[in-house]
Design a protein around this motif. Structure first.
Motif, PDB file in Angstrom:
ATOM      1  N   SER A   3       5.799  -6.037  -1.485  1.00  0.00           N
ATOM      2  CA  SER A   3       5.557  -4.646  -1.137  1.00  0.00           C
ATOM      3  C   SER A   3       4.082  -4.446  -0.911  1.00  0.00           C
ATOM      4  O   SER A   3       3.254  -5.202  -1.411  1.00  0.00           O
ATOM      5  CB  SER A   3       6.036  -3.719  -2.253  1.00  0.00           C
ATOM      6  N   SER A   4       3.760  -3.409  -0.125  1.00  0.00           N
ATOM      7  CA  SER A   4       2.351  -3.094  -0.001  1.00  0.00           C
ATOM      8  C   SER A   4       1.886  -2.593  -1.352  1.00  0.00           C
ATOM      9  O   SER A   4       2.658  -2.069  -2.144  1.00  0.00           O
ATOM     10  CB  SER A   4       2.129  -2.042   1.088  1.00  0.00           C
ATOM     11  N   ALA A   5       0.612  -2.768  -1.619  1.00  0.00           N
ATOM     12  CA  ALA A   5       0.093  -2.439  -2.941  1.00  0.00           C
ATOM     13  C   ALA A   5       0.241  -0.967  -3.275  1.00  0.00           C
ATOM     14  O   ALA A   5       0.472  -0.612  -4.413  1.00  0.00           O
ATOM     15  CB  ALA A   5      -1.368  -2.857  -3.047  1.00  0.00           C
ATOM     16  N   SER A   6       0.112  -0.088  -2.299  1.00  0.00           N
ATOM     17  CA  SER A   6       0.202   1.327  -2.627  1.00  0.00           C
ATOM     18  C   SER A   6       0.962   2.135  -1.591  1.00  0.00           C
ATOM     19  O   SER A   6       1.626   3.086  -1.930  1.00  0.00           O
ATOM     20  CB  SER A   6      -1.194   1.921  -2.819  1.00  0.00           C
ATOM     21  N   ASP A   7       0.856   1.790  -0.331  1.00  0.00           N
ATOM     22  CA  ASP A   7       1.578   2.507   0.704  1.00  0.00           C
ATOM     23  C   ASP A   7       1.633   1.637   1.949  1.00  0.00           C
ATOM     24  O   ASP A   7       0.960   0.622   2.030  1.00  0.00           O
ATOM     25  CB  ASP A   7       0.934   3.870   0.988  1.00  0.00           C
ATOM     26  N   PRO A   8       2.445   2.019   2.952  1.00  0.00           N
ATOM     27  CA  PRO A   8       2.608   1.171   4.127  1.00  0.00           C
ATOM     28  C   PRO A   8       1.303   0.896   4.871  1.00  0.00           C
ATOM     29  O   PRO A   8       1.182  -0.106   5.543  1.00  0.00           O
ATOM     30  CB  PRO A   8       3.586   1.956   5.006  1.00  0.00           C
ATOM     31  N   GLY A   9       0.290   1.730   4.737  1.00  0.00           N
ATOM     32  CA  GLY A   9      -0.982   1.516   5.409  1.00  0.00           C
ATOM     33  C   GLY A   9      -1.943   0.655   4.609  1.00  0.00           C
ATOM     34  O   GLY A   9      -3.074   0.432   5.018  1.00  0.00           O
ATOM     35  N   SER A  10      -1.508   0.152   3.476  1.00  0.00           N
ATOM     36  CA  SER A  10      -2.373  -0.623   2.600  1.00  0.00           C
ATOM     37  C   SER A  10      -2.749  -1.955   3.240  1.00  0.00           C
ATOM     38  O   SER A  10      -1.960  -2.564   3.950  1.00  0.00           O
ATOM     39  CB  SER A  10      -1.660  -0.875   1.274  1.00  0.00           C
ATOM     40  N   ALA A  11      -3.948  -2.433   2.935  1.00  0.00           N
ATOM     41  CA  ALA A  11      -4.410  -3.723   3.444  1.00  0.00           C
ATOM     42  C   ALA A  11      -4.066  -4.850   2.486  1.00  0.00           C
ATOM     43  O   ALA A  11      -4.381  -5.988   2.752  1.00  0.00           O
ATOM     44  CB  ALA A  11      -5.916  -3.668   3.671  1.00  0.00           C
ATOM     45  N   GLU A  12      -3.427  -4.544   1.373  1.00  0.00           N
ATOM     46  CA  GLU A  12      -3.061  -5.562   0.399  1.00  0.00           C
ATOM     47  C   GLU A  12      -1.553  -5.553   0.171  1.00  0.00           C
ATOM     48  O   GLU A  12      -0.916  -4.515   0.263  1.00  0.00           O
ATOM     49  CB  GLU A  12      -3.774  -5.322  -0.929  1.00  0.00           C
ATOM     50  N   PHE A  13      -1.043  -6.731  -0.134  1.00  0.00           N
ATOM     51  CA  PHE A  13       0.372  -6.885  -0.457  1.00  0.00           C
ATOM     52  C   PHE A  13       0.474  -7.456  -1.862  1.00  0.00           C
ATOM     53  O   PHE A  13      -0.305  -8.336  -2.232  1.00  0.00           O
ATOM     54  CB  PHE A  13       1.054  -7.827   0.535  1.00  0.00           C
ATOM     55  N   VAL A  14       1.429  -6.964  -2.635  1.00  0.00           N
ATOM     56  CA  VAL A  14       1.648  -7.452  -3.994  1.00  0.00           C
ATOM     57  C   VAL A  14       3.032  -8.089  -4.038  1.00  0.00           C
ATOM     58  O   VAL A  14       4.014  -7.476  -3.633  1.00  0.00           O
ATOM     59  CB  VAL A  14       1.556  -6.313  -5.039  1.00  0.00           C
ATOM     60  N   THR A  15       3.070  -9.308  -4.531  1.00  0.00           N
ATOM     61  CA  THR A  15       4.332 -10.023  -4.697  1.00  0.00           C
ATOM     62  C   THR A  15       4.450 -10.422  -6.159  1.00  0.00           C
ATOM     63  O   THR A  15       3.480 -10.892  -6.753  1.00  0.00           O
ATOM     64  CB  THR A  15       4.367 -11.290  -3.816  1.00  0.00           C
TER      65      THR A  15
END
Length: 120
Positions: A3-15
């Motif tokens: 998922s994106s870290a905070s919202d769909p426009g986030s530059a980071e992804f968290v797995t």
């Protein structure tokens, strides 16, 4: 699932990934994995891994991976290249269980930061 870290426009992804160590080898895994080869760490950084933390609960490991690109894309790119340290990969692979369900990506449910909450 990533998922994106905070919202769909986030530059980071968290797995979040869960793996299982072979029975009775968790202490050995922790000792071997207390530091990875620098060439492997550099390769992960070059492919967009920002942070990778591993937590242990008995023989279960929980990996929290923050990256610039979706985890699946990074892993596919890494697998398309020769390993930078085949002996390291073999050693760690020997310590991890290969049983069904021993390696899985956990789906996100909920998250928050200092400003908002989110869900997938």
């Amino acid at each position: 699932m990533t998922s994106s870290a905070s919202d769909p426009g986030s530059a980071e992804f968290v797995t979040v990934r869960r793996t299982t160590v072979r029975a009775g080898r968790a202490d050995e895994y922790a000792g071997v994995h207390s530091r990875i080869p620098e060439a492997a760490a550099a390769q992960l950084r070059e492919h967009g891994i920002l942070t990778w933390t591993i937590w242990r609960d008995g023989d279960r490991l929980v990996h929290v991976i923050v990256s610039r690109e979706p985890y699946a894309e990074i892993i596919a790119s890494l697998r398309s290249q020769p390993p930078v340290d085949p002996a390291w990969n073999e050693r760690i692979g020997d310590l991890l269980s290969a049983e069904a369900g021993a390696d899985e990506i956990l789906p996100p449910v909920w998250g928050m930061d200092g400003q908002k909450q989110w869900s997938p």
